[in-house]
Motif scaffolding. Structure first.
Motif, PDB file in Angstrom:
ATOM      1  N   UNK A  91      56.079  62.694  57.909  1.00  0.00           N
ATOM      2  CA  UNK A  91      54.858  63.366  57.498  1.00  0.00           C
ATOM      3  C   UNK A  91      54.502  63.043  56.052  1.00  0.00           C
ATOM      4  N   UNK A  92      53.261  63.301  55.705  1.00  0.00           N
ATOM      5  CA  UNK A  92      52.843  63.150  54.318  1.00  0.00           C
ATOM      6  C   UNK A  92      53.309  64.380  53.549  1.00  0.00           C
ATOM      7  N   UNK A  93      54.077  64.167  52.454  1.00  0.00           N
ATOM      8  CA  UNK A  93      54.605  65.311  51.709  1.00  0.00           C
ATOM      9  C   UNK A  93      54.450  65.102  50.206  1.00  0.00           C
ATOM     10  N   UNK A  94      54.248  66.221  49.508  1.00  0.00           N
ATOM     11  CA  UNK A  94      54.081  66.234  48.056  1.00  0.00           C
ATOM     12  C   UNK A  94      54.743  67.494  47.504  1.00  0.00           C
ATOM     13  N   UNK A  95      54.719  67.632  46.192  1.00  0.00           N
ATOM     14  CA  UNK A  95      55.221  68.843  45.536  1.00  0.00           C
ATOM     15  C   UNK A  95      54.369  69.091  44.291  1.00  0.00           C
ATOM     16  N   UNK A  96      53.071  69.341  44.527  1.00  0.00           N
ATOM     17  CA  UNK A  96      52.140  69.544  43.421  1.00  0.00           C
ATOM     18  C   UNK A  96      52.057  71.016  43.037  1.00  0.00           C
ATOM     19  N   UNK A  97      51.525  71.257  41.849  1.00  0.00           N
ATOM     20  CA  UNK A  97      51.329  72.619  41.393  1.00  0.00           C
ATOM     21  C   UNK A  97      50.149  73.258  42.109  1.00  0.00           C
ATOM     22  N   UNK A  98      50.006  74.578  41.956  1.00  0.00           N
ATOM     23  CA  UNK A  98      49.174  75.415  42.834  1.00  0.00           C
ATOM     24  C   UNK A  98      47.773  74.865  43.100  1.00  0.00           C
ATOM     25  N   UNK A  99      46.989  74.618  42.067  1.00  0.00           N
ATOM     26  CA  UNK A  99      45.601  74.215  42.281  1.00  0.00           C
ATOM     27  C   UNK A  99      45.505  72.850  42.947  1.00  0.00           C
ATOM     28  N   UNK A 100      46.306  71.902  42.480  1.00  0.00           N
ATOM     29  CA  UNK A 100      46.292  70.568  43.080  1.00  0.00           C
ATOM     30  C   UNK A 100      46.878  70.609  44.487  1.00  0.00           C
ATOM     31  N   UNK A 101      47.894  71.452  44.684  1.00  0.00           N
ATOM     32  CA  UNK A 101      48.492  71.583  46.012  1.00  0.00           C
ATOM     33  C   UNK A 101      47.456  72.041  47.028  1.00  0.00           C
TER      34      UNK A 101
END
Length: 604
Positions: A436-446
């Motif tokens: 899957x496509x996964x990230x770990x961005x902060x709240x607004x960008x997430x």
């Protein structure tokens, strides 16, 4: 390049003597830059022209530092990591670390790599394997499988603790979630000891959306007149920008001894001459005795970049796309370009390399250049990779999308054709786990990434209503990352174990029968045997002909007599004999070598 010929880098921290390091930052938008090394007083760096600031300090390997950049004389300055940092302490927001790149004692210093025609690629993501230390244990397994080259998805430092790697913002630094630079060198060293090449996917077309401070002090790094899907285009018209990325590529190939690079999405780089300069510079600085391979991802199908020895090969998305249509019947999104007469498109692909060689796509724009003059090894083929699995809404693999016997036939074509094959981690045992496509961005960008991901699939028939889109996994959720970890233990259970034996056997055939005949091979063409069946031939370097027949349909197809030679493999018993008798069974493929001279070429 050996240690006595150390390259003088124009960016970052360079250890130049015992307890003495030189620092260099390109900051054309800054009026002043201070060097802040932990334990030392701040040092005002000297403006060296062309926007460069340089300074030296009494520190060595492991020292922590930052730059304080002053956009103007009245500002208090902002503390930033070194954009050419070799390593970070505590992620992209932490201090940069001075790294002496020549501390590693190479155990296989005489390794020169392998010729390109021996390449069998295996793409993997270090994070899902648990980082470099955990990935180490799988090296003997991959060597025994028949893989000859590991391709790492990008390792450059990115925001958060999990990412595909294409959101990197510090392209010189190994992300600290994977391990230290020394761990990467040890991984490569051990791979070389097992006869494995190691390639790295590098991203020179954009920076990630979080943690990139270059616009604050190097505004001319980016263009204000051209956008890419990821933001303002990098300005490769700037000599210092070119040098930044060329030195980055040289670092990976020299200091880490990678055997090759895969350049991500070079179609997003407007200055084509930069790519030529990059290739020429690398080849002029590296030891000519080494086998160093430069591979492109390029939607423009620019065949000219594969000429004159600049680049070794290109990922052939055309091959994947038409095979996916034939195997699954899907025709939405970019598969729409391959839905009309897909078997005829596969015929062109097998006989000439690219499918689109100047023909218009669904939006009416011409794409590609003629490629029939290129050798088959100029093309990397794959049924699955990180993009083609992970860019699906639910990350499904072909194991869940295609009929098993048809997928078996397609895998024979992948692994025994003269094009260079790539396997995606887990494919060799027919893994059913998603990627899957996964990230770990902060709240607004997430939130923006989450909603953008769901909006991306709104035009697909399966995701027309809000409830179906809400079921698309949240890229920022830790569970999405965890679900993408390959479970190597399943390879020992049925039916996965049988598929693993099948792939291992095909790769053994490739190394024994195809590879020795591959250097100098050329396509003789292909022809359709119905809507889902094809036969292709290649002239090998010993005057034999490799013939592969494949039928992905549910019904037998009539054939003419191809002349049966020595059977290499058939996915259903008696296929090779059946092709001589004029009938190719459903969902099957066969490969054989013909030794009879004088056969006319098949028309492509």
């Amino acid at each position: 390049m050996n240690e006595a010929q150390r390259f003088e880098y124009g960016f970052g921290a360079q250890v130049i003597g015992p307890n003495w390091t030189r620092f260099s930052l390109w900051a054309p938008s800054a009026s002043r830059v201070d060097l802040e090394v932990e334990g030392l007083a701040a040092i005002v760096m000297t403006h060296a022209g062309e926007g460069r600031f340089v300074g030296e300090a009494a520190c060595d390997h492991g020292a922590r530092y930052r730059y304080r950049v002053f956009p103007d004389v009245a500002s208090e300055g902002i503390a930033v990591s070194d954009p050419a940092s070799r390593a970070q302490a505590g992620g992209i927001e932490g201090p940069s670390l001075v790294i002496d790149p020549y501390r590693h004692a190479w155990r296989h210093a005489d390794w020169r790599g392998r010729p390109w025609h021996e390449t069998v690629l295996y793409e993997l993501h270090l994070g899902t394997l648990g980082g470099l230390a955990a990935a180490h244990q799988w090296l003997p397994y991959l060597a025994e499988l028949g893989v000859t080259a590991i391709e790492l998805m990008p390792v450059a430092a990115f925001p958060g603790k999990r990412n595909w790697g294409y959101d990197g913002v510090l392209p010189y630094a190994v992300d600290d979630t994977y391990g230290e630079p020394e761990a990467l060198k040890s991984f490569i060293d051990d791979a070389h000891g097992l006869g494995l090449m190691v390639f790295l996917d590098v991203v020179y077309n954009h920076f990630g959306p979080d943690g990139n401070y270059l616009p604050r002090y190097a505004g001319t790094f980016f263009r204000d007149d051209r956008q890419t899907p990821w933001g303002p285009a990098i300005d490769f018209r700037q000599p210092m920008v070119r040098r930044f990325f060329i030195e980055n590529a040289l670092m990976w190939l020299d200091e880490y001894r990678f055997d090759g690079l895969r350049l991500d999405a070079v179609h997003a780089i407007a200055e084509r001459d930069f790519l030529v300069e990059l290739a020429e510079t690398l080849r002029s600085h590296l030891d000519p005795r080494r086998h160093v391979h430069l591979v492109l991802e390029n939607e423009h199908n620019d065949a000219e970049l594969l000429e004159d020895g600049h680049f070794t090969a290109q990922w052939n998305d055309d091959w994947h796309n038409v095979m996916h249509v034939l195997l699954t019947g899907e025709h939405e999104g970019y598969y729409a370009d391959f839905a009309d007469s897909p078997i005829d498109k596969l015929v062109r692909c097998l006989g000439e390399g690219f499918i689109f060689q100047g023909q218009p796509t669904r939006d009416g724009q011409p794409r590609g250049k003629p490629s029939a003059h290129l050798p088959p090894t100029a093309f990397v083929t794959f049924l699955q990779n990180h993009d083609q699995v992970g860019n699906r809404a639910l990350g499904e693999r072909l194991t869940l999308l295609a009929e098993p016997q048809a997928l078996e036939a397609a895998t024979l074509l992948l692994l025994l054709s003269p094009m260079v094959p790539l396997l995606f981690m887990g494919e060799e045992w027919a893994s059913e786990q998603p990627f899957l496509f996964f990230t770990d961005h902060r709240a607004e960008l997430a939130e923006a990434v989450r909603e953008g991901r769901r909006a991306e699939f709104a035009e697909f028939s399966a995701f027309q209503d809000p409830d179906s889109r809400a079921a698309i996994p949240d890229p920022n959720a830790a569970a999405t990352f965890e679900a993408s970890r390959p479970d190597f233990e399943t390879r020992n259970s049925s039916p996965h174990a049988e598929w693993l034996v099948f792939v291992r056997h095909l790769l053994a055939i490739r190394h024994a029968e195809i590879v020795p005949r591959l250097d100098g091979a050329r396509a003789l063409g292909a022809e359709a045997l119905g809507d889902h069946a094809v036969v292709a031939r290649w002239q090998m370097n010993d005057d034999t002909q490799l013939v592969i027949a494949m039928n992905l349909s549910e019904q037998p197809v009539a054939t003419r007599a191809f002349g049966v030679g020595r059977n290499l493999y058939e996915t259903r018993e008696g296929v090779a004999v059946a092709t001589e008798s004029g009938n190719l069974p459903a969902h099957c493929a066969a490969a054989w070598l013909k030794c009879e001279p004088g056969d006319e070429e098949l028309s492509a």
